[in-house]
Design an enzyme around this catalytic site. Structure first.
Site, short mmCIF file in Angstrom:
data_model
loop_
_atom_site.label_atom_id
_atom_site.label_comp_id
_atom_site.label_asym_id
_atom_site.label_seq_id
_atom_site.Cartn_x
_atom_site.Cartn_y
_atom_site.Cartn_z
N VAL A 1 -40.40 -26.28 8.86
CA VAL A 1 -40.48 -27.44 7.96
C VAL A 1 -39.16 -28.22 7.87
O VAL A 1 -39.08 -29.23 7.17
CB VAL A 1 -40.98 -27.07 6.54
CG1 VAL A 1 -42.41 -26.58 6.62
CG2 VAL A 1 -40.08 -26.05 5.87
N TYR B 1 -26.95 -19.96 0.98
CA TYR B 1 -28.22 -19.94 0.23
C TYR B 1 -28.06 -20.68 -1.10
O TYR B 1 -28.86 -21.54 -1.44
CB TYR B 1 -28.64 -18.49 -0.01
CG TYR B 1 -29.98 -18.32 -0.68
CD1 TYR B 1 -31.15 -18.65 0.01
CD2 TYR B 1 -30.09 -17.82 -1.97
CE1 TYR B 1 -32.40 -18.47 -0.59
CE2 TYR B 1 -31.33 -17.64 -2.57
CZ TYR B 1 -32.48 -17.97 -1.87
OH TYR B 1 -33.71 -17.79 -2.47
#
Ligand code: UDP
Length: 309
Positions: free
Chosen positions: A56, A144
């Site tokens: 994605v 992250y």
């Protein structure tokens, strides 16, 4: 609704697909399988379910109508995002941009799976949604933490500029069936080690804390947020804070293991405390945790036992 779930073959994503199907929605699941697994969705036989293998972070093409996009794609275990730092940054930044662009085009609502990691190594405990966090952008976990922080900023920009109907859920530590045995996180690692009678590897002195929420409770909270009209971030997690040493001892007891605890070096930037303030979720979503840590751990242990049979 017709719902797109990115990261739908992952741990949380696949449980979310199950719940959406149970609630009568049509689910389009997208995953590039770098950390997700077909084994997590192979039990789904419904005609209302479609799977697409797709990254994605690249342009997303979806024919037909979409009512909701749930962006759950991302490596989420510390060893995964340390192994895949660039993919982690890309899916948080480019993947969020692509999925928001799709939401705008389809006039779909949008939910971002954010994380307690946006609070970094927090200087206040518990963490309320207003706390801005303590993150080292160039530390090993920064890939992250900063990806999720950027993703939240992007979601709010699409909401404010384009009027996209958005939600942000900040998910705290979650555990349960379908975690990968080798994903390095404390719960599956300790269960695996305890079941095999291997040493339990507690990092540091084990005084760092986490608050662990069983997967069904997490998913119910997320679903309530999906059905709400709350655009501001919401914490979802357990308020029961325990030290990692206590967690190791509890898993040894529940598995009746003879494993001994060993202490390994603490990873860089490992948060010292973590506990959500869930006042908002309780008040606005009427959500709270139903499954106790012992019950959740028992169900997870049973699942891992059956896996090894
Ligand atoms: N941890 C540990 N031993 C392990 C794996 C993890 O002591 O084998 C510790 C880790 O250092 C952290 C806590 O357990 O303090 C929770 O780690 P996890 O990877 O599950 O999630 P985090 O909250 O750090 O993302």
């Amino acid at each position: 609704m017709r719902v797109l779930v990115t990261g739908g073959a992952g741990f949380i994503g696949s449980h979310l697909c199950d719940l959406l199907l149970r609630k009568g929605h049509r689910v389009i699941c997208m995953d590039n399988l770098i950390t997700g697994s077909m084994a997590n969705i192979s039990h789904i036989k419904s005609e209302e379910f479609q799977f697409y293998k797709h990254d994605v972070s690249e342009y997303i093409e979806v024919e037909d109508r979409l009512d909701y996009i749930l962006h759950f794609a991302s490596p989420a275990s510390p060893i995964d995002y340390l192994r895949l730092p660039i993919q982690t940054l890309k899916v948080g930044a480019l993947g969020t941009h692509k999925t928001l662009g799709l939401a705008k085009k389809k006039r779909a609502s949008y939910l971002l799976a954010s994380s307690s990691e946006i609070y970094g190594d927090p200087l206040v405990n518990p963490q309320h949604e207003d706390y801005c966090g303590n993150v080292d952008p160039i530390g090993p976990r920064g890939v992250y933490d900063e990806a999720k922080r950027f993703a939240e900023a992007m979601v709010m920009a699409y909401h404010r500029v384009h009027g996209v109907d958005t939600r942000i859920v900040r998910i705290f530590n979650t555990y349960g069936e379908r975690m990968k045995i080798d994903d390095g996180r404390a719960v599956p690692t300790f269960i695996y080690q305890a079941l095999l009678g291997k040493p339990i590897t507690v990092f540091g002195d084990g005084s760092q804390t986490r608050s662990l929420c069983y997967i069904t409770d997490t998913i119910e909270g997320i679903y309530k947020l999906i059905c709400s009209n709350i655009n501001d971030p919401i914490n979802i997690g357990s308020e029961e804070e325990i030290t990692i040493l206590e967690l190791a001892e509890r898993i040894i007891k529940l598995t009746r293991s003879k494993s001994k605890i060993v202490h390994n070096p603490l990873p860089v930037d490992d948060p010292k405390v973590r506990r959500p303030d869930i006042t908002k979720a309780k008040r606005l979503l009427q959500w709270e945790v139903k499954v106790s840590l012992d019950d959740g751990l028992r169900m997870t242990i049973d699942w891992f036992k059956n896996l090894s049979k």
